[in-house]
Design a protein around this motif. Structure first.
Motif, PDB file in Angstrom:
ATOM      1  N   UNK A 133       0.818  -1.029  -0.004  1.00 34.84           N
ATOM      2  CA  UNK A 133       0.218   0.134   0.032  1.00 34.84           C
ATOM      3  C   UNK A 133       0.819   1.173   0.034  1.00 34.84           C
ATOM      4  N   UNK A 134       2.077   1.232   0.259  1.00 34.66           N
ATOM      5  CA  UNK A 134       3.175   2.348   0.080  1.00 34.66           C
ATOM      6  C   UNK A 134       2.751   2.839  -1.159  1.00 34.66           C
ATOM      7  N   UNK A 135       2.699   4.361  -0.835  1.00 37.13           N
ATOM      8  CA  UNK A 135       2.854   5.377  -2.273  1.00 37.13           C
ATOM      9  C   UNK A 135       3.646   5.118  -3.046  1.00 37.13           C
ATOM     10  N   UNK A 136       5.034   4.889  -2.693  1.00 45.65           N
ATOM     11  CA  UNK A 136       6.021   4.913  -3.676  1.00 45.65           C
ATOM     12  C   UNK A 136       5.880   3.427  -4.477  1.00 45.65           C
ATOM     13  N   UNK A 137       5.521   2.317  -3.718  1.00 47.62           N
ATOM     14  CA  UNK A 137       5.248   0.940  -4.398  1.00 47.62           C
ATOM     15  C   UNK A 137       4.422   1.246  -5.392  1.00 47.62           C
ATOM     16  N   UNK A 138       3.098   1.911  -5.246  1.00 49.54           N
ATOM     17  CA  UNK A 138       2.308   1.910  -6.242  1.00 49.54           C
ATOM     18  C   UNK A 138       2.957   2.732  -7.291  1.00 49.54           C
ATOM     19  N   UNK A 139       3.674   3.854  -6.975  1.00 49.86           N
ATOM     20  CA  UNK A 139       4.441   4.499  -8.359  1.00 49.86           C
ATOM     21  C   UNK A 139       5.144   3.643  -9.109  1.00 49.86           C
ATOM     22  N   UNK A 140       5.902   2.824  -8.482  1.00 56.58           N
ATOM     23  CA  UNK A 140       6.864   1.908  -9.176  1.00 56.58           C
ATOM     24  C   UNK A 140       6.213   0.802  -9.806  1.00 56.58           C
ATOM     25  N   UNK A 141       4.953   0.247  -9.457  1.00 56.83           N
ATOM     26  CA  UNK A 141       4.467  -0.709  -9.931  1.00 56.83           C
ATOM     27  C   UNK A 141       4.021  -0.833 -11.458  1.00 56.83           C
ATOM     28  N   UNK A 142       4.390  -1.804 -12.246  1.00 56.85           N
ATOM     29  CA  UNK A 142       4.135  -2.052 -13.574  1.00 56.85           C
ATOM     30  C   UNK A 142       3.776  -3.438 -13.747  1.00 56.85           C
ATOM     31  N   UNK A 143       3.562  -4.015 -14.848  1.00 53.15           N
ATOM     32  CA  UNK A 143       3.418  -5.440 -15.058  1.00 53.15           C
ATOM     33  C   UNK A 143       4.487  -6.346 -14.922  1.00 53.15           C
ATOM     34  N   UNK A 144       5.742  -5.695 -14.751  1.00 54.17           N
ATOM     35  CA  UNK A 144       6.830  -6.822 -14.513  1.00 54.17           C
ATOM     36  C   UNK A 144       7.551  -6.549 -13.252  1.00 54.17           C
ATOM     37  N   UNK A 145       7.061  -5.414 -12.700  1.00 55.38           N
ATOM     38  CA  UNK A 145       8.027  -4.746 -11.560  1.00 55.38           C
ATOM     39  C   UNK A 145       7.005  -4.082 -10.592  1.00 55.38           C
ATOM     40  N   UNK A 146       7.696  -3.642  -9.453  1.00 51.58           N
ATOM     41  CA  UNK A 146       9.155  -3.709  -9.405  1.00 51.58           C
ATOM     42  C   UNK A 146       9.748  -4.916  -8.874  1.00 51.58           C
ATOM     43  N   UNK A 147      11.110  -5.516  -8.994  1.00 50.93           N
ATOM     44  CA  UNK A 147      11.954  -6.320  -8.322  1.00 50.93           C
ATOM     45  C   UNK A 147      11.954  -6.057  -6.886  1.00 50.93           C
ATOM     46  N   UNK A 148      11.392  -6.955  -6.131  1.00 51.87           N
ATOM     47  CA  UNK A 148      11.602  -6.704  -4.431  1.00 51.87           C
ATOM     48  C   UNK A 148      12.350  -7.429  -3.977  1.00 51.87           C
ATOM     49  N   UNK A 149      13.437  -6.686  -3.270  1.00 48.80           N
ATOM     50  CA  UNK A 149      14.237  -7.421  -2.135  1.00 48.80           C
ATOM     51  C   UNK A 149      14.174  -7.277  -0.805  1.00 48.80           C
ATOM     52  N   UNK A 150      13.765  -7.894  -0.113  1.00 47.69           N
ATOM     53  CA  UNK A 150      13.851  -7.582   1.357  1.00 47.69           C
ATOM     54  C   UNK A 150      15.114  -7.593   2.171  1.00 47.69           C
ATOM     55  N   UNK A 151      15.224  -6.523   2.844  1.00 45.58           N
ATOM     56  CA  UNK A 151      16.698  -6.482   3.685  1.00 45.58           C
ATOM     57  C   UNK A 151      16.440  -7.673   4.620  1.00 45.58           C
ATOM     58  N   UNK A 152      17.546  -8.556   4.803  1.00 45.84           N
ATOM     59  CA  UNK A 152      17.382  -9.574   5.834  1.00 45.84           C
ATOM     60  C   UNK A 152      17.288  -9.175   7.235  1.00 45.84           C
ATOM     61  N   UNK A 153      16.711  -9.808   7.914  1.00 46.41           N
ATOM     62  CA  UNK A 153      16.530  -9.712   9.386  1.00 46.41           C
ATOM     63  C   UNK A 153      18.127 -10.125   9.936  1.00 46.41           C
ATOM     64  N   UNK A 154      18.568  -9.046  11.077  1.00 46.60           N
ATOM     65  CA  UNK A 154      19.677  -9.499  11.854  1.00 46.60           C
ATOM     66  C   UNK A 154      19.787 -10.348  12.717  1.00 46.60           C
ATOM     67  N   UNK A 155      20.539 -11.350  12.883  1.00 43.49           N
ATOM     68  CA  UNK A 155      20.471 -12.607  13.743  1.00 43.49           C
ATOM     69  C   UNK A 155      20.823 -12.032  15.291  1.00 43.49           C
ATOM     70  N   UNK A 156      20.646 -12.928  15.992  1.00 40.39           N
ATOM     71  CA  UNK A 156      20.926 -12.528  17.454  1.00 40.39           C
ATOM     72  C   UNK A 156      22.488 -12.312  17.859  1.00 40.39           C
ATOM     73  N   UNK A 157      23.481 -13.085  17.000  1.00 42.07           N
ATOM     74  CA  UNK A 157      24.831 -12.898  17.464  1.00 42.07           C
ATOM     75  C   UNK A 157      25.176 -11.647  16.891  1.00 42.07           C
ATOM     76  N   UNK A 158      24.744 -11.540  15.334  1.00 39.16           N
ATOM     77  CA  UNK A 158      25.043 -10.072  14.763  1.00 39.16           C
ATOM     78  C   UNK A 158      24.673  -9.143  15.543  1.00 39.16           C
ATOM     79  N   UNK A 159      23.443  -9.077  16.240  1.00 40.00           N
ATOM     80  CA  UNK A 159      22.925  -7.977  17.081  1.00 40.00           C
ATOM     81  C   UNK A 159      23.862  -7.556  18.327  1.00 40.00           C
ATOM     82  N   UNK A 160      24.093  -8.856  19.042  1.00 41.68           N
ATOM     83  CA  UNK A 160      25.274  -8.528  20.098  1.00 41.68           C
ATOM     84  C   UNK A 160      26.610  -7.890  19.698  1.00 41.68           C
TER      85      UNK A 160
END
Length: 1364
Positions: free
Chosen positions: A602-629
């Protein structure tokens, strides 16, 4: 008589190539590319107990690390040393005035070797490597932008002992310096923490830590000028905060008395949590056992070796001197030492105290010795106390100190201004473009250091960047998860994926130009336009036009080298509908979007970027407990300035649940506060409780709560409310000015009542250093948008209008009327204009924004504020900022439809954005053009506001150029229908040359080579009075008198009568094809270079016969011809002889006078000029064996001796000489114009403003006025200068490129030949009377017509008459 003339021909002789004119040296090596700093929690061996801590890599997701604190001044920006690429699209033809003769063609320069990789515009190719890499988005090797700030840091041994001297600095010297500095575009701030505050009296480690942290922060913001107040003592001695185990054990072994050993064991305890372990001062010890502090110090003095004493037992002033004078050559050069003559401190009676006294005296002597060694003698102020105790003596003493400080600080400011001076542009590209791109790349470089263990996601980004996708990539993740740092890392690695890639990266909100959707789009379009064409965007500045231009520009850059566009934080731009949903081939775009809790799509930016083929979406990976420490531990070590223990178990458990890096960063910051709250109460004996919330939002609020508990809720609320309410943050000086008038920050116990404010703000800045950032002008701003929102909710909800009213009163200068002498340092006037060149940017930017919030519920009232109705305010605002900033103000007017005056302003700024941004002085002329167009289109002006404007624009308050041609608006309308660019190729070129008649100041002749026409124009009436057609290929024209002229037709010289439109005679012989040079000797004779260039012919104009020849030898090949204005002296260059000679003939006696040479040098005769009477000739010279810049030599032709040699430090591209003004004018490759005095030989004036080398200089016939422009059209504008005052009179930016130009009637009229325009454009000067212009016009003007008035406007066809 008439003057000599160059051919104006574009052909160049290959023999005349200058082999060194295109050589340059790149000093990009030897750069410090290391941005990683080794850190350890251990105490460094034998180091001072308080040190500068450089904030290292933050593990935050949304904000980059704070800049590393270097105590040196910001590194110098690279000055452009490259030579200009003189061969432009086409040289502007010029006539020859009575002061200059361009008697040989522009030298063919050896072509610059093409940079490896894809082709790039000539303007970019000519840039220094550093600037070229900046535009291409190459991050490594960036240099920090030099700030225009002089930051006076006060170092004081005893604040009570130097109150009067510091008062003289604050209320006298610095207050006056601040006024002087802002007239030159600089900011002056005094950082003084020494006010005998309770924190200073605690005698624990927190005050010196605060001082060094403040010194480090100021060093990042500008050039630090230490002002040291050191007399006969070092001030309060302090116990070291940490001791290395070996040193502590050695002290114990050296202690003979058990009481001494017990004392050491009582005050210091072993800390095993650091690596390696060390002994640390017991928490709260200085407050609990204050009476024993002196004894403990004495024990350490007796037991520690001298080397260890020097490292550990330092006072605050010693550390300040160590981190300024002794660590920085530049700081030592600028340091000012104020010392008062007086006796040494008496020696104490107690033996133990005497030992410590001797130790302090030894260190004082060593410090004074170091200062005398490192400081310049002129920067040492020895204040005499003689007569100070007498009545009135104190005031006299203070005034003396103030005057001495004023003198030294003024000199230091002058040196800084000269050293930091930068041109307005490089090769036609404004400096503002480089500054904007550099800010984002510098931020990107720091943010890239924050990432860890993100290889999988980085590989996904790499695959996208190197792949064939034609849709954007959206990097999605929650707030604080590391999206910005991931993109920053990808940007830094992008050139390792594709070396030729052009990277455009923007962090939304980082700079004013990225703070709104419109400004961000304009900034991106400008950079793309430079990458593709070598110039900034010059079209209409509205979102629709910019949006239409962006895909085409990206596509062009993509075809040439590939392009990557990164927009970080795009979700903050709800109106960014210009982001393309489809991308051209070889173009990639990465956009970061914060994931919403309900539905990310529902993000306004995602609506702007939307087309038949896109956008390509990549999710930022969650940080693991050890990395957070790991993030928690690293940040805790980073934030601690005295060495930190391991994080408590509760914090470690918390980051196992909420692993966001930002969350871990907040916890680490809270842990670090246990020892570094900088409060004025005693250091707590126990560690404060760590408050842990389960979510990020709660922990963000804890930042504010913790800060309030440390420094007081009321004080923190006042400071942060002001900071949050400001439009673009507040700098240190502004905050202190405002706080100084608040009773919360005042005290009657200090020498100056506002002294507490100067301590509270550094305390707050040090405490919140991870959450604040300082922008390019030194203003503090929130790093994190979520924290800024939390601060607004907490501090502005109940007092929003009151806080904004305080800001309004400050920027309106309400407090300036106070008459308290002790407030002088904090009172500043707030006029709109500080000087002719510099304006009150902060006032002009902040006031509309603050009034918008005050009148938020009354949009009609806001729309009729002076910010939109008073032309002087609008002019000043445009002078201080640019069109985008003003359009940002207009966007605050929430009315539909817009009021008429707002609508007109919006259209005006969008249409004329390029010209107004280039120079604001065109404001009144362009507004007049807009209103007249509106009337032509049939729009009736109803608004009384606009009606008032109509009467004001016809008599503008500033000198203004306005085109007088009746049908000029047609060219503008055609221009609006197509995009204007500086791409390859020209449009219609109607006139190749404009020549003025010096005997008739209001008439000019024009030459049209392709159309074979010569015309005569009356510039006062914008009217053609004669026209001759059928002239065989005319190239150049030299007037004999107001009617007759000699015209170069192909390779023949022919004489015409312009009044009667008749051919008179053809001179015998033909000219050299590449060097057809000739000039007038008298009304009946001219001199011309022979066909074989071995001699000069003297020709009879009436008969066409050759009278005689001038020859200097058998094997001479002349390559130039220069004739004085009175026709008596002839100067030629000889390219065959070595060294290169200048041959000087007397045309009256027909003898060779001088053969002028400089060993191992060549003369560049294409850049030469001679005075009217032939007394002096100036010419550019260069060394044969050295690639150094060329220089100017002046010869006295009465004696044949070298008069002056001037080396401005960069290549000279144009010369003019004036006997009337007694000066030589030189245009330099670095865009400066220098005016040299022919009497003293000194540089009289420096003229700045061009964004490209001013390669065409034209002096008014009557003197006093100079017109300058760039004949390669990288800089489209013409500038008119007053040579008496050195001030810019007016500027005009035409809508098309200039092909030729001339200055007439003392500068009151300019005649311009433009592409695509069939007339000569006559631009008239309106506004206040300029004395030099008025004098010149009076001398040159006459009201007579041209010749036979019955022939007015007649056309003559002379085709075929030559043969008859």
């Amino acid at each position: 008589m008439g003057n000599s003339c160059s051919s104006g021909q574009a052909h160049k002789d290959k023999d005349n190539v200058s082999q060194h004119s295109e050589e340059y040296t790149l000093s990009s090596g030897a750069r410090d590319r290391s941005n990683c700093h080794f850190r350890s929690n251990c105490c460094p061996r034998r180091s001072p107990s308080y040190r500068v801590t450089k904030p290292s890599v933050d593990a935050t997701a949304e904000s980059a690390a704070a800049p590393a604190h270097h105590l040196l001044e910001p590194s110098a920006s690279v000055k452009s040393e490259s030579k200009p690429q003189l061969k432009g699209p086409r040289p502007v033809g010029s006539s020859v005035s009575d002061s200059i003769s361009l008697s040989s063609p522009v030298a063919c320069t050896s072509p610059r070797e093409d940079a490896e990789g894809p082709p790039m515009p000539a303007s970019m190719q000519a840039l220094p490597e550093e600037h070229r890499n900046c535009l291409l988005g190459k991050v490594p090797g960036l240099r920090q932008r030099r700030r225009r700030a002089m930051l006076i840091y006060v170092c004081a041994a005893d604040s009570q002992d130097c109150c009067a001297e510091k008062g003289a600095l604050q209320c006298g010297a610095a207050a006056r310096l601040r006024v002087r500095a802002r007239r030159r575009g600089w900011r002056v701030h005094v950082a003084d923490l020494h006010w005998r505050s309770p924190l200073e009296q605690q005698r624990d480690h927190r005050f010196p830590v605060l001082c060094i942290a403040e010194l480090a922060r100021q060093s990042e913001l500008g050039a630090v000028v230490p002002v040291l107040f050191l007399n006969s003592g070092l001030g309060t001695p302090l116990l070291p905060h940490t001791l290395e185990c070996a040193d502590f054990k050695a002290a114990l072994e050296a202690a003979d008395d058990d009481n001494d050993k017990a004392l050491l064991n009582k005050w210091y305890s072993l800390d095993c949590s650091t690596t390696p372990p060390c002994y640390r001062l017991v928490r709260g010890a200085p407050a609990r056992w204050r009476r024993e502090m002196a004894k403990t110090l004495n024990v350490l003095v007796r037991t520690l070796p001298q080397e260890a004493c020097d490292a550990y037992l330092t006072t605050v002033v010693e550390q300040e001197v160590q981190h300024t004078v002794l660590m920085s050559v530049e700081a030592a050069r600028r340091c000012v030492w104020v010392c008062r003559a007086g006796g040494a401190q008496p020696e104490p009676a107690d033996v133990a105290d005497a030992a410590h006294h001797h130790e302090l005296q030894r260190r004082l002597n060593n410090l004074q010795k170091d200062l005398k060694q490192h400081l310049s003698e002129r920067n040492v102020i020895r204040a005499s106390v003689r007569g100070r105790a007498a009545p009135g003596g104190e005031d006299e003493y203070t005034e003396g100190v103030s005057a001495a400080l004023q003198e030294r600080l003024d000199a230091l400011l002058d040196a800084l201004v000269a050293d930091h001076d930068a041109p307005a542009g490089y090769h036609g590209i404004p400096t503002s473009v480089f500054d904007e791109v550099n800010e984002h790349l510098t931020f990107c470089q720091k943010a890239a250091q924050c990432t860890s263990n993100r290889e999988i996601t980085l590989n996904e980004l790499k695959t996208y960047i190197t792949g064939d996708s034609t849709v954007p990539l959206a990097l999605i993740g929650g707030a604080g998860c590391g999206k910005a740092t991931l993109v920053a890392r990808a940007v830094t690695l992008a050139h390792s994926y594709q070396p030729d890639l052009a990277v455009i990266v923007r962090f939304v909100g980082l700079t004013p130009q990225s703070s709104s959707s419109h400004q961000l789009l304009k900034s991106i379009v400008d950079q793309c336009h430079v990458l593709l064409t070598g110039t900034v965007y010059r079209g209409r500045n509205d979102v629709w036009s910019l949006s239409a231009a962006l895909p085409a520009l990206l596509g062009g850059v993509g075809r040439a080298r590939g392009a990557l566009l990164c927009v970080v934080g795009a979700d903050a731009l709800r109106a960014a509908r210009w982001l393309p949903e489809r991308l051209p081939h070889n173009v990639k775009m990465i956009v970061t979007v914060t994931e919403e809790k309900d539905e990310p799509s529902s993000s306004a930016i995602m609506a702007v970027l939307s087309s038949e083929d896109g956008p390509k979406v990549v999710r930022a990976p969650p940080v693991g407990p050890e990395e957070a420490k790991a993030v928690l531990t690293a940040c805790a070590a980073t934030y601690s300035k005295t060495g930190a223990a391991s994080p408590p178990e509760a914090a470690v458990k918390a980051v196992q649940k909420c692993t966001l890096p930002l969350y871990a960063k907040i916890l680490a910051w809270q842990i670090s506060l246990s020892a570094e709250t900088f409060t004025e109460v005693s250091e707590p004996e126990t560690t404060p409780e760590l408050v842990i919330c389960e979510d990020l939002e709660g922990q963000l609020t804890q930042i504010l709560i913790t800060t309030e508990s440390a420094l007081g809720a009321d004080r923190v609320k006042t400071c942060l409310a002001l900071l949050t309410a400001s439009r673009r943050g507040l700098d240190d000086t502004e905050i202190l000015d405002i706080l100084a008038h608040d009773e919360l920050f005042r005290s009657e116990e200090t020498y100056l009542p506002w002294a507490p404010a100067s301590l509270v703000w550094p305390q707050l800045a040090a405490l919140l250093s991870p959450w604040l950032r300082w922008d390019s002008r030194g203003a503090a701003r929130w790093r994190d948008a979520a924290l800024a929102s939390a601060a607004a909710d907490r501090y502005l909800t109940d007092c929003d209008k009151a806080v904004r009213q305080i800001l309004v009163e400050y920027y309106q200068g309400v407090w300036y009327t106070e008459n308290d002498p002790k407030m002088a340092g904090r009172l500043v006037s707030q006029e709109n204009m500080f000087s002719d060149e510099y304006y009150n940017t902060r006032k002009l930017d902040e006031l509309p924004f603050q009034h918008y919030h005050i009148y938020k519920d009354e949009p009609e009232t806001f729309a009729h504020q002076p910010y939109f109705t008073k032309l002087d305010w609008i002019h000043d605002k445009l002078a201080a900022t640019d069109c985008c900033h003003f359009l940002e103000d207009i966007a605050l007017v929430h009315l539909d439809p817009l009021p008429e005056h707002i609508e007109i302003l919006k259209d005006f700024l969008e249409t004329h954005s390029y010209a107004l941004d280039y120079d604001h002085r065109q404001f009144y002329g362009l507004l007049r053009m807009t209103l007249e167009k509106r009337q032509r289109d049939g729009h009736q002006i109803k608004s009384p506001i606009v009606q008032g404007w109509m009467s004001e624009i016809t008599e503008p308050p500033v000198p203004t150029f306005y085109p007088e041609n009746e049908d000029f608006w047609k060219l503008l309308e055609v221009k609006e229908k197509r995009e204007f660019s500086m791409g390859d190729g020209f449009d219609t070129k109607n006139y190749d040359l404009i020549v003025r008649f010096d005997s008739r100041g209001k008439f000019v002749a024009t030459v049209s080579t392709e159309r074979e026409e010569i015309c005569v124009w009356d510039v006062t009436k914008c009217k053609m009075v004669r026209k001759m057609t059928g002239v065989t290929h005319p190239i150049n024209l030299v007037p004999i008198d107001e009617y007759k002229c000699v015209v170069l037709c192909r390779r023949e010289l022919r004489v015409y009568n312009l009044d009667q439109g008749t051919f008179l005679v053809a001179l015998k012989g033909v000219m050299n094809q590449k060097m057809p040079y000739y000039g007038l000797h008298d009304p009946k004779h001219l001199v011309a270079l022979s066909r074989n260039r071995m001699y000069v012919n003297l020709m009879n104009i009436e008969t066409g016969d050759c009278v005689t020849t001038f020859k200097a030898g058998e094997d001479r090949f002349l390559n130039s011809l220069l004739v004085s204005g009175d026709g008596r002296v002839l100067v030629c260059g000889d390219e065959t002889q070595k060294p290169f000679p200048l041959l000087v003939w007397s045309l009256t006696s027909r003898k060779l006078l001088y053969d002028l040479r400089i060993p191992h040098h060549d003369f560049i005769t294409s850049k030469a000029a001679i005075t009217y009477e032939g007394s002096y000739v100036c010419v550019v010279s260069r060394e044969l064996d050295e690639p150094s810049p060329n220089f100017i030599v002046v010869y006295d032709l009465q004696s044949g001796t070298l008069f002056k040699k001037w080396k401005p430090g960069c290549d000279t591209v144009a010369l003019a000489i004036s006997s009337v003004d007694g000066c030589v004018v030189s245009g330099l490759a670095d865009t400066r114009i220098l005016v040299w005095d022919l009497v003293t030989g000194n540089c009289r004036l420096t003229l700045r403003g061009h964004v490209a080398a001013p390669s065409l200089l034209r002096l008014a016939k009557s003197g006093g006025v100079l017109m300058s422009t760039d004949d390669t059209c990288k800089d489209l504008s013409v500038r008119l200068w007053d040579l008496h005052t050195g001030k810019l009179i007016a500027v005009y930016t035409p809508p098309e490129r200039i092909t030729s130009c001339e200055v007439l009637l003392g500068g009151s009229v300019l005649a311009l030949a433009l592409e695509n325009y069939k007339e000569i454009l006559c631009v008239k000067l309106y506004g206040p009377t300029i004395e030099s212009v008025a004098t010149g016009k009076e001398v040159e003007y006459d009201d007579r017509g041209y010749g036979n008035e019955k022939l007015d406007g007649k056309t003559f066809d002379v085709k075929g008459l030559e043969s008859s």
